[in-house]
Design a protein around this motif. Structure first.
Motif, PDB file in Angstrom:
ATOM      1  N   ASN A   1       0.825  -1.207   0.000  1.00  0.00           N
ATOM      2  CA  ASN A   1       0.000   0.000   0.000  1.00  0.00           C
ATOM      3  C   ASN A   1       0.859   1.257   0.000  1.00  0.00           C
ATOM      4  N   ASP A   2       1.887   1.279   0.833  1.00  0.00           N
ATOM      5  CA  ASP A   2       2.729   2.473   0.924  1.00  0.00           C
ATOM      6  C   ASP A   2       3.594   2.665  -0.325  1.00  0.00           C
ATOM      7  N   ILE A   3       4.136   1.558  -0.860  1.00  0.00           N
ATOM      8  CA  ILE A   3       4.966   1.701  -2.065  1.00  0.00           C
ATOM      9  C   ILE A   3       4.101   2.136  -3.238  1.00  0.00           C
TER      10      ILE A   3
ATOM     11  N   GLN B   1       1.433   4.113  -3.026  1.00  0.00           N
ATOM     12  CA  GLN B   1       1.176   5.538  -2.857  1.00  0.00           C
ATOM     13  C   GLN B   1       2.412   6.367  -3.175  1.00  0.00           C
ATOM     14  N   LYS B   2       3.558   5.878  -2.750  1.00  0.00           N
ATOM     15  CA  LYS B   2       4.804   6.607  -2.962  1.00  0.00           C
ATOM     16  C   LYS B   2       5.119   6.775  -4.443  1.00  0.00           C
TER      17      LYS B   2
ATOM     18  N   LEU C   1       6.925   1.551   5.192  1.00  0.00           N
ATOM     19  CA  LEU C   1       8.215   1.373   4.526  1.00  0.00           C
ATOM     20  C   LEU C   1       9.358   1.648   5.491  1.00  0.00           C
TER      21      LEU C   1
ATOM     22  N   TYR D   1       4.680   7.413   4.683  1.00  0.00           N
ATOM     23  CA  TYR D   1       4.810   6.003   4.299  1.00  0.00           C
ATOM     24  C   TYR D   1       5.361   5.150   5.441  1.00  0.00           C
TER      25      TYR D   1
ATOM     26  N   PRO E   1       2.309  12.629   3.370  1.00  0.00           N
ATOM     27  CA  PRO E   1       2.564  11.210   3.658  1.00  0.00           C
ATOM     28  C   PRO E   1       3.970  10.945   4.174  1.00  0.00           C
TER      29      PRO E   1
ATOM     30  N   CYS F   1      -6.829   4.595   0.622  1.00  0.00           N
ATOM     31  CA  CYS F   1      -5.834   3.525   0.569  1.00  0.00           C
ATOM     32  C   CYS F   1      -6.168   2.487   1.643  1.00  0.00           C
TER      33      CYS F   1
ATOM     34  N   SER G   1      -0.215   7.401   4.962  1.00  0.00           N
ATOM     35  CA  SER G   1       0.181   6.689   3.748  1.00  0.00           C
ATOM     36  C   SER G   1      -0.228   7.418   2.478  1.00  0.00           C
ATOM     37  N   CYS G   2      -1.404   8.070   2.482  1.00  0.00           N
ATOM     38  CA  CYS G   2      -1.879   8.694   1.241  1.00  0.00           C
ATOM     39  C   CYS G   2      -2.385  10.114   1.440  1.00  0.00           C
TER      40      CYS G   2
ATOM     41  N   HIS H   1      -4.554   1.774   4.265  1.00  0.00           N
ATOM     42  CA  HIS H   1      -4.329   2.337   5.596  1.00  0.00           C
ATOM     43  C   HIS H   1      -5.545   3.126   6.058  1.00  0.00           C
TER      44      HIS H   1
END
Length: 339
Positions: free
Chosen positions: A134-136, A138-139, A252, A249, A247, A166, A242-243, A168
């Motif tokens: 999810n974080d990767i 969004q990143k 990560l 993240y 953010p 997201c 996260s989003c 999260h």
């Protein structure tokens, strides 16, 4: 050879133009088990030009009931799932590129895996990895499709960075103490139904038919004949780490990852969740009874033995996986029975 896709091309929303788009796309599939074997096969047959498949595990006899790319010989040889899946997929469609990785997915690996990827398919078995995905996503602004199933129940949701909530937003924190396929079982049709929803959404995105995306979270129970579609758009949080607007993240970062340590001289691996938990050991014992393993529980810890495997979990979620110094095997067992 466009003939092999002729029936798909006849479908107006795809057509020749959409088929050519599929040939230029790259999909990353994380986990090549129940969901991953089916979704990778569907996308390979559909003509997606490049598939990257990732899994840390090997094939066991219990996988054959629902993980359709594998055969008995794979279980006998304990072939890594990524290796066996690559072989079968290349036999299904020799025109596309298949990249296979035998690895445990961490943020470091994800950073290299997502380069040039158009879409990420979730086929994992635990929320630790899903929150990293999810974080990767969004990143790097890469859409991904969540999918999960247990028993006869399944769920799927398409996550578009900058547009939808997201994972999260929806979960707040990583779920604790949920059922797994090893404690509640699973039937193949439930998994197949999840894959149908995931791959249909994937084909829409990969052929630039975003207007046809469902836009809702879908959950269903194929045994009780219940289906629910939920509009979760109001759950998007502007301050989500996260989003959101700023953010960070968090999944990560090292602090939010599952930690492992080989215990010197004890032939054991300690597995510690990202944050301390309060596990209900009696409830966990009831779930584990369904596996047929041996269970002992007191006010402080639960001891679990199944086959040659022996594990101990404490109330704070920390576990000792005995009889191995293999960190990857220990994490697999932890997520299989305690996640």
């Amino acid at each position: 050879m466009m003939d092999r896709y002729s029936r798909q091309i006849l479908f107006p929303p795809i057509g020749e133009k959409g088929q050519k788009k599929l040939a230029d796309k790259h999909v990353l599939i994380i986990g090549i088990g129940t969901l991953g074997t089916q979704s990778s096969e569907m996308l390979a047959r559909a003509g997606v030009g490049k598939l990257t498949i990732v899994d840390r595990d090997y094939i066991e006899w219990s996988n054959l009931q629902r993980q359709q790319l594998y055969i008995e010989e794979d279980a006998r040889k304990r072939t890594p799932k990524a290796v066996a899946a690559k072989k079968r997929l290349e036999e299904i469609n020799s025109e596309i590129k298949i990249h296979a990785h035998i690895m445990d997915v961490t943020p470091e690996e994800l950073e290299s895996l997502v380069v040039g990827v158009d879409l990420i398919m979730d086929a994992t078995d635990n929320f630790d990895i899903r929150m990293m995905i999810n974080d990767i996503s969004q990143k790097h602004r890469i859409p991904w499709i969540y999918g999960s199933c247990v028993g006869s129940y399944g769920m799927s949701f398409t996550i578009l960075p900058g547009q939808t909530p997201c994972l999260h937003c929806l979960m707040e924190t990583v779920p604790v103490g949920g059922q797994t396929c090893d404690t509640a079982g699973i039937i193949h049709p439930a998994a197949s139904q999840v894959v149908v929803h995931q791959t249909t959404e994937a084909l829409k995105m990969l052929t630039d038919n975003e207007d046809a995306l469902r836009g809702k979270l879908i959950s269903f129970d194929v045994w009780t004949n219940q289906t629910v579609q939920m509009d979760v758009s109001p759950m998007k949080k502007p301050h989500c780490p996260s989003c959101g607007e700023n953010p960070t993240y968090p999944f990560l970062q090292f602090d939010e990852q599952t930690k492992t340590a080989v215990l010197c001289g004890r032939d054991s691996v300690q597995v510690r969740p990202p944050t301390a938990q309060q596990r209900n050991l009696k409830q966990l014992a009831e779930q584990l009874k369904k596996t047929g393993g041996e269970i002992e529980v007191n006010n402080f810890l639960l001891s679990f033995r199944i086959g040659e495997e022996r594990m101990v979990i404490f109330k704070d979620g920390r576990a000792l996986i005995h009889g191995t110094n293999d960190v990857e095997k220990a994490k697999t067992l932890y997520h299989r029975y305690f996640s």
